[in-house]
Design a protein around this motif. Sequence first.
Motif, short mmCIF file in Angstrom:
data_model
loop_
_atom_site.label_atom_id
_atom_site.label_comp_id
_atom_site.label_asym_id
_atom_site.label_seq_id
_atom_site.Cartn_x
_atom_site.Cartn_y
_atom_site.Cartn_z
N VAL A 157 -6.46 16.07 -14.60
CA VAL A 157 -6.28 14.72 -15.12
C VAL A 157 -6.69 13.72 -14.04
N HIS A 158 -7.48 12.73 -14.42
CA HIS A 158 -7.85 11.63 -13.53
C HIS A 158 -7.65 10.32 -14.28
N ALA A 159 -7.11 9.32 -13.61
CA ALA A 159 -6.86 8.04 -14.27
C ALA A 159 -6.80 6.92 -13.24
N PHE A 160 -7.00 5.69 -13.71
CA PHE A 160 -6.83 4.52 -12.85
C PHE A 160 -6.59 3.30 -13.73
N TYR A 161 -6.08 2.25 -13.11
CA TYR A 161 -6.01 0.95 -13.77
C TYR A 161 -6.15 -0.13 -12.71
N VAL A 162 -6.67 -1.28 -13.12
CA VAL A 162 -6.66 -2.50 -12.32
C VAL A 162 -6.10 -3.60 -13.20
N HIS A 195 -1.71 3.61 -4.53
CA HIS A 195 -1.63 2.30 -5.15
C HIS A 195 -1.83 1.18 -4.14
N ALA A 196 -2.18 0.03 -4.66
CA ALA A 196 -2.25 -1.22 -3.89
C ALA A 196 -1.78 -2.34 -4.81
N ALA A 197 -0.95 -3.22 -4.28
CA ALA A 197 -0.46 -4.36 -5.05
C ALA A 197 -0.39 -5.57 -4.11
N LEU A 221 0.85 -1.18 0.00
CA LEU A 221 0.00 0.00 0.00
C LEU A 221 0.89 1.23 0.00
N GLY A 222 0.50 2.26 -0.76
CA GLY A 222 1.37 3.43 -0.77
C GLY A 222 0.84 4.56 -1.62
N ALA A 223 1.67 5.59 -1.74
CA ALA A 223 1.31 6.79 -2.48
C ALA A 223 2.58 7.44 -3.03
N SER A 224 2.41 8.31 -4.02
CA SER A 224 3.53 9.05 -4.60
C SER A 224 3.01 10.37 -5.15
N LEU A 236 -0.77 -15.45 -7.84
CA LEU A 236 -1.58 -14.30 -8.23
C LEU A 236 -0.83 -12.98 -8.05
N SER A 237 -0.93 -12.12 -9.06
CA SER A 237 -0.50 -10.72 -8.97
C SER A 237 -1.73 -9.85 -9.22
N LEU A 238 -2.03 -8.96 -8.28
CA LEU A 238 -3.19 -8.09 -8.39
C LEU A 238 -2.76 -6.67 -8.07
N LEU A 239 -2.94 -5.74 -9.02
CA LEU A 239 -2.47 -4.38 -8.88
C LEU A 239 -3.58 -3.39 -9.22
N GLY A 240 -3.55 -2.25 -8.53
CA GLY A 240 -4.47 -1.16 -8.83
C GLY A 240 -3.86 0.17 -8.43
N GLU A 241 -4.17 1.21 -9.20
CA GLU A 241 -3.59 2.52 -8.91
C GLU A 241 -4.55 3.60 -9.41
N TYR A 242 -4.65 4.66 -8.63
CA TYR A 242 -5.47 5.82 -9.01
C TYR A 242 -4.58 7.05 -9.03
N GLN A 243 -4.62 7.80 -10.15
CA GLN A 243 -3.79 8.99 -10.31
C GLN A 243 -4.67 10.20 -10.59
N TRP A 244 -4.23 11.34 -10.11
CA TRP A 244 -4.98 12.57 -10.34
C TRP A 244 -4.01 13.76 -10.27
#
Length: 385
Positions: A297-302, A262-264, A206-209, A270-278
């Motif tokens: 700008v807003h974005a995400f991926y899973v 982010h969370a990974a 779990l983290g942020a940047s 299993l590898s499971l990743l998700g991130e939200y950017q703004w």
Amino acid sequence: AAAFNARATRKRIPLTASLSQGFEWRSEDEEFQLQFHNETQIDYRLFDHTGQGTVHNGFFIPRQIWTFNGRFTRNIEYLTSFQRGLGGFELRDAIVNFKVLPEDQLMIRIGRYRVPYTYEFYAMSNNDLISPERSVFALNFSNIRELGAQVWGTAGKDRFDYAAGIFNGVYNGFEDTNDEPSFAGYANIRPFRHSTRFPAFEFLNLGASTELGNLGGVQAPLPMRTSVNQSLASGTSTASPAFLSFNNSVREHGMRAMGSVHAAWFYNRLSLLGEYQWGFKSYLPGPSAFSEVAVPVHAFYVQAGFFLTGEKVTRRGPFEVLKPFNLKRGENFGLGAVELAARYANLQMGEDVFTRGLADPNLWTNSLYVTDLGVNWYLNQYIKV
């Protein structure tokens, strides 16, 4: 050469050679080390829709990278890499890293390298990606290398990663046309690392940047693309469609502020990743304009990856292929490792990009959804299809 040979004779140090993650030469006391790595990526890209500007079907080499790394002493490391991608030949990385505290708790890195912004870009190398390319946000906003210096390290027995640095702030170039530096910071925690109560979540991240800066120079923004990073290289226009291209008079100028959480989670196969950017980035409608336009700008991926052949992962990095590809009958017979892959990504830019005269809404879009489905076949630890 004559001047070099005229210097005092240096002590000769015998070296031993080995092959693991790369070709390696090192001294017997392991004080000195040199490694060589080669990364070659070859694609065939077939586009269903024709007439997308300069995009064409065909074979491409998105990455041909040569990397030399090692250490001068146990506490001073170096890395230099060169790349021939979808364009010209360039210096990719040039790094000197000083280890201040033991066990990599505190280090100082100086040179040109990936800025510590977004988990996907900072914590994952190209050859460790689940998909062939990074998500659409990383390709257009965080996939950059800059000149600067940072402090970074790992603490708490692999429970916490951090990085913070000051950089020139110039995208896609070496020369700094801006007096004001930019800041990038990254933090990642594994709260259940070494836990006996919650072993399934030992490798939960779990983290942020963040990335902050003020571009004082005036440079033309590059087109936004779907499957290759922003680059001045001419080959990018043939390998990936643009979904947003700015008007010729538009220039990048002013403040930018980007954030990401982010969370990974890695558990067995299993590898499971998700991130939200703004955040936002500022532009001038023209070189003579006085008012900057801050475009949000807003974005995400899973994303998910799952090994059908039983390989276990603890992060996206080198792993052991249980049965490397070998068609000879017997105990060494193997078909390699097979991983299912899927990703859904979204990118949304504010309507200001059209209403304030930065781009033509009749030609481009400010909203993009990308779906990736695939299979990765690892013949061994060096070859991936």
